[in-house]
Design a protein around this motif. Sequence first.
Motif, short mmCIF file in Angstrom:
data_model
loop_
_atom_site.label_atom_id
_atom_site.label_comp_id
_atom_site.label_asym_id
_atom_site.label_seq_id
_atom_site.Cartn_x
_atom_site.Cartn_y
_atom_site.Cartn_z
N LEU A 1 -4.33 2.52 7.73
CA LEU A 1 -2.94 2.37 7.26
C LEU A 1 -1.96 3.01 8.24
N GLU B 1 -10.51 7.72 -4.95
CA GLU B 1 -11.30 8.22 -3.83
C GLU B 1 -12.76 8.42 -4.20
N TRP C 1 1.80 1.49 -3.66
CA TRP C 1 0.66 1.86 -4.50
C TRP C 1 0.25 3.32 -4.29
N ARG C 2 0.28 3.77 -3.06
CA ARG C 2 -0.13 5.14 -2.75
C ARG C 2 0.99 6.16 -2.93
N LEU D 1 -9.46 -0.81 1.60
CA LEU D 1 -8.18 -0.15 1.40
C LEU D 1 -7.81 -0.10 -0.08
N THR E 1 -7.47 3.27 -2.27
CA THR E 1 -6.18 3.49 -2.91
C THR E 1 -6.34 3.71 -4.42
N GLU F 1 -9.80 4.86 5.96
CA GLU F 1 -8.86 3.85 5.49
C GLU F 1 -7.42 4.34 5.63
N GLN F 2 -7.23 5.65 5.46
CA GLN F 2 -5.90 6.22 5.69
C GLN F 2 -5.51 6.06 7.16
N PRO G 1 -12.39 7.36 2.61
CA PRO G 1 -10.94 7.26 2.37
C PRO G 1 -10.11 7.70 3.56
N PHE H 1 0.83 -1.21 0.00
CA PHE H 1 0.00 0.00 0.00
C PHE H 1 0.86 1.26 0.00
#
Length: 266
Positions: A172, A155, A29-30, A148, A152, A168-169, A165, A26
Amino acid sequence: MLDDFMWRAALAGLGVGLAAAPLGCFVVWRRIAYFGDATAHAAILGVALALLWNISIFAGVVSIALLMAISVSLLSGKGYAMDTLLGVMAHSALAIGLVAVSFVAGVRIDLHAYLFGDILAVGKTDLVIIWSGAILVIGLMLWRWQALLTATLNEELAHASHINPRREQLVLTIALAIVVAVALKVVGALLIAALLIIPAATARPFSRTPEQMAVIAAVIAMAATTGGLRAAYTFDTPTGPTIVSLAAAFFVISTLASQGWQRFAS
């Protein structure tokens, strides 16, 4: 078995690799690699405060990591770029932590171990903490995996799917704070980000699905920790840097192999 320090070190490395790899996917990816690096740097301040207040180092590191993440979230979009905020806060936290450590009276602190790891000194209590943290992170990832991924990916799609979002942040962020806390003993604050990013980047060319990438990254991370541990023992080199060096070697091999395959296929 746990009376053998090498077995304890190997189990610690496996636990950290298993927890860090899916989360590292992640991070890749982010494109928030610098966020992981900043959180790891702040871990030293968490260590210093834990020693000053006589509390668990794990609790101190997790608390500071979460505080940094929340502060960055609140300050972002208020005139500062994200990378600027992370740079200022990461290096400030590291510097303040190193200064604060000097005020801890009556305690001998091996800063080298906190900066670069000391996996060979892992004890039974450390193993319990590492594997408890690893299980918690894996549980969080499994529980929120689809949400997630959606947040990712896009949004707007997340909002359309009734997924928040920002929540989910936060998931993480919590997972990252836990991984930093449990990995501190294994690879140290300066190398944690490498263990998050390199296995995920290595797995990427050979993965067709996100789930496949997470599994391959976990295997690579565990191979790097156990192989690096063995190499450090054999060649008498620093363990944390040796683990990261082996992971980097895997990345180079992965990159060359994927490029060679693409040329062959074309």
